[in-house]
Each structure stands twice: as C-alpha cells, then as structure tokens.
Design an enzyme around this catalytic site. Sequence first.
Site, PDB file in Angstrom:
ATOM      1  N   HIS A  55       0.951  -1.024  -0.099  1.00  0.00           N
ATOM      2  CA  HIS A  55       0.044   0.002  -0.053  1.00  0.00           C
ATOM      3  C   HIS A  55       1.073   1.341   0.000  1.00  0.00           C
ATOM      4  CE1 HIS A  55       0.877  -0.094   4.309  1.00  0.00           C
ATOM      5  NE2 HIS A  55       0.234   1.316   4.462  1.00  0.00           N
ATOM      6  N   CYS A 181       0.118   4.341  11.824  1.00  0.00           N
ATOM      7  CA  CYS A 181       0.100   3.051  12.626  1.00  0.00           C
ATOM      8  C   CYS A 181      -0.284   3.644  14.169  1.00  0.00           C
ATOM      9  CB  CYS A 181       1.706   2.866  12.814  1.00  0.00           C
ATOM     10  SG  CYS A 181       2.371   2.177  11.051  1.00  0.00           S
TER      11      CYS A 181
END
Length: 236
Positions: A55, A181
């Site tokens: 990605h 994240c």
Amino acid sequence: MAVNNEIGTVQDMEVIARLVSRSGAVLVCDAVQAPLAMDIDVRELPIGALSLSAHKLYGPKGIGALYLRRDLHQSVEPLIYGGGQQNGLRSGTLPTPLCVGFGAAVELAAAKDRHAERARIAVMRDDFETAIGSLDRTILFNGSGAHRHPGNSNVRFGTCDARHLLSMMQPHLAASTGSACTSGAIEPSHVLCAIGLSEIEANASVRFSFGKFNSVGDVDEAARIIAHAISLDRAA
C-alpha cells in the site's frame, strides 16, 4: 528504518549496511517507506532482511513482502507452521490477486521515470513549505532538510494544538498528527520527542503527504486551507 514514516528522514543505507556487516551482525531493514523515496538493491548491499508493504507503492492493502537472504533461511523460525509454503517459513495459501497487484505496483514504482517523479513531488513539497513558512515565523519544519522522503512535510505550528488545527481543516484536507500506525493516540509522537522536541512542540506538529496524484493546484489549495485554519485558531 530506511525512511522514517513521520518526518521522512532518509538514512544512508549503504553506509549502515557496510558497518553492520563489518561487525558480523545481520541488518534487518524496514523499507516500507523507501521505494518511492530511494533506490535499495539487496544484491548490492549486505542486507539480511528487508520488509515492504504494497500500500505504500499505490498497491493493494493487506499484503507485504519480506526479503530474507538465502544463507539465513535455515536460521529463522517459521512464523506459521503447516503446509510448508514459502520454503517452510510461512505456511498458508497466498492471496493471488494481492500478489499480482503488489507485483504490478512494484513494476510501476521501478519505472525509468521514477527519479523524475520523485523530483516533481519534491518540488511540490518544497513549494508547499515555502507557502506555509511565509504565514508565520513560528512555523518550522521537522526533519533533516533535503534528506527526506520527497512527499513528506512535517510542520510545527508554533504552540498551536495540532489536533484542533486539523479538525478545522477537515473534511477539505487530510493530514495526520503522527503516523497512521498510531493514529488516534493522544500522547505526543515518540519520533518527534526522540529528535529533541518538547511535548508542546510535538503536539503542535502535523504531517502532510504528497504523491503522484497531487498537482500544483492541490498545493495552493492546501496552503489556503491551512492559512484559514490558523486564522480561526488565533481568533478562538
């Protein structure tokens, strides 16, 4: 980490790889952010293991890759036992469509014009920083100058609350106060604190990203939206 995911710092992997190899250690490289920022060839550098994610290459989400040097195969404990796929290192049926998408994304990212595309994106990033920096002398940039991912700009807005500033930019502008994240985390970025920023400075920082689908018009529009958000923040 070859390229930092928050401030875009690009490491000299050739120097690091040689030093690690000379000491007899094995270098494990997180190269997830690297393909659109730099060239790394595991055939030329003494890298033991290197991780990638599709990605970050405009490929499909849900698939990554781990390069493992051949002489290390027998030294690694399998992640999943079972069918013995991938030389017994990770058992399980591979997701063929994701693998194909990943491969296609890598081919595009490795095209001959990749250096020109990186330069184009870097120019947009630099123009963005020039426009933003002219808004207020307290606006600074986190990172290592030219040695950054071409699409990364981590901006410190004086002592503003970055989360409040971001809320005033939405839904017109997508940005982040840290890495994806750790999105949703309320503590200051550990990366920004590690490079010496205070908690207040870290909490005043926003990460902006630029890529292949952005244009000069996007830069101008982003600067306008940010200038408006700053004026609203000051009036509050």
